[in-house]
Design an enzyme around this catalytic site. Structure first.
Site, PDB file in Angstrom:
ATOM      1  N   GLY A   1       2.095  -2.310 -10.743  1.00 20.42           N
ATOM      2  CA  GLY A   1       2.347  -3.680 -10.320  1.00 20.42           C
ATOM      3  C   GLY A   1       3.826  -3.903 -10.069  1.00 20.42           C
ATOM      4  CD  GLU A   2       7.541  -3.224 -12.839  1.00 19.02           C
ATOM      5  OE1 GLU A   2       8.452  -2.821 -12.075  1.00 19.02           O
ATOM      6  OE2 GLU A   2       7.417  -2.825 -14.010  1.00 19.02           O
TER       7      GLU A   2
END
Length: 353
Positions: free
Chosen positions: A319-320
């Site tokens: 993610g991120e």
């Protein structure tokens, strides 16, 4: 609610006239017909999204939205909740995976606190992150609604407002998130909006073992049975089993679509947000670019419901915004094929028969 309604009303399909013009040029480039495959498909989409044969993609912004989740109390994640705030600081200080890959992509990262459980005011006051904080985490969706309908609207409109705020500084948006346990609400959203079971939509998130995954599935099933979200009402789904950062990302997607700006959808959580955006405004899908196929189990179901083929398949599960960052260079490559590669006539090259 007014901002949400007016934004949805502004979202129109891609510009078919510009797509036809772009297709005509791409058909005549100096190579066997469509020999660069999906990169040319992407170039065509960029023209249609932006309404331009010179689609701008140079100014790049990844918006990483952070939020915590009451359902973390059910033991669905391998990491404690305080990691959300710690990782927000890491991103803001340039030390995270997204920080590194954004530098590779020549992209800016903007972290937005949508509702972390910890106090991030020092980072807000220093200008390192923005705050659109709704509450210090959602309620436990296994026991009742994750948020009120009013909070769901606020999260969506916060994302729209972020898109509008940066419209003059960004040609290309990317989505990212940070929130311990946020694969759990994302799996619930995917189960509802991709017509899947909780088991089909649920993976191992941060690396939990199979026994904990089964527990996670049971928690999601309990949340769905307790709240009975209406799968035909994206706002109801968000309110009952969503997250503040997920709503914020859905709003960001809607805002980008209304602005006719391409937005790269990162991984599983971002794709759950994209399903919410699709539910609220089906034409918003026209402005989405799927970055990658993660190893999270429900991601392929969500991508299929969006009708999107991801650009990359690298076994990501972070993610991120990391996948979105890597995809940005592919977007630039697609744009440059449209704008810089010569046609047969321009290069005085004979065409094949």
């Amino acid at each position: 609610m007014n901002l949400l309604h007016t934004t949805v009303a502004r979202i129109k399909p891609q510009d078919e006239n510009i797509r036809r013009q772009a297709k005509d040029r791409l058909d005549r480039l100096t190579m066997p017909h469509w020999a660069l495959g999906r990169l040319l498909d992407l170039a065509l989409d960029l023209a249609g999204m932006t309404g331009s044969l010179q689609p701008p993609v140079d100014r790049r912004l990844i918006v990483t939205m952070a939020g915590d989740h009451g359902v973390a109390a059910e033991g669905v994640s391998a990491f404690p909740q305080e990691v959300t705030g710690q990782m927000v600081a890491n991103i803001a200080n340039g030390g995270a995976g997204i920080s590194t890959l954004a530098r590779v992509a020549n992209a800016r990262v903007q972290v937005v606190d949508m509702g972390a459980a910890c106090d991030l005011s020092d980072l807000v006051d220093s200008g390192q992150i923005l705050s659109r904080r709704i509450a210090p985490g959602t309620a436990n969706m296994a026991l009742g609604a994750a948020m009120t309908r009013e909070q769901a609207v606020r999260s969506l409109e916060a994302g729209i407002e972020i898109a509008n705020t940066f419209a003059g500084e960004a040609d290309l948006f990317g989505t990212g998130e940070m929130g311990i346990a946020n694969t759990t609400p994302s799996s619930a959203i995917v189960a509802l909006l991709a017509d899947a079971t909780a088991d089909q939509a649920t993976g191992c998130g941060t690396g939990i073992d199979d026994n904990r995954r089964k527990h996670k599935v049971s928690v999601i099933e309990r949340a769905l049975q307790t709240n009975l979200p209406d799968p035909h009402d994206g706002l109801d789904v968000l309110a009952k089993v969503g997250g503040f950062e997920i709503g914020g990302l859905a709003g960001l997607i809607l805002g980008a679509a209304a602005l006719r700006k391409p937005i790269i959808i990162d991984g599983f959580i971002s794709t759950a947000a994209a399903l919410l955006a699709q539910s609220l405004a089906p034409a918003s899908v026209d402005y989405m670019i799927a970055a990658h196929h993660s190893i999270e189990q429900g991601h392929q179901l969500a991508l299929a419901r969006l009708g999107k083929k991801p650009l990359l398949d690298l076994d990501f599960r972070l993610g991120e915004g990391t996948g979105a960052a890597l995809a940005m260079n592919l977007v630039e490559g697609a744009k440059r094929l449209l704008t810089e590669m010569a046609t047969f006539d321009e290069a005085a090259v004979s065409q094949g028969k």
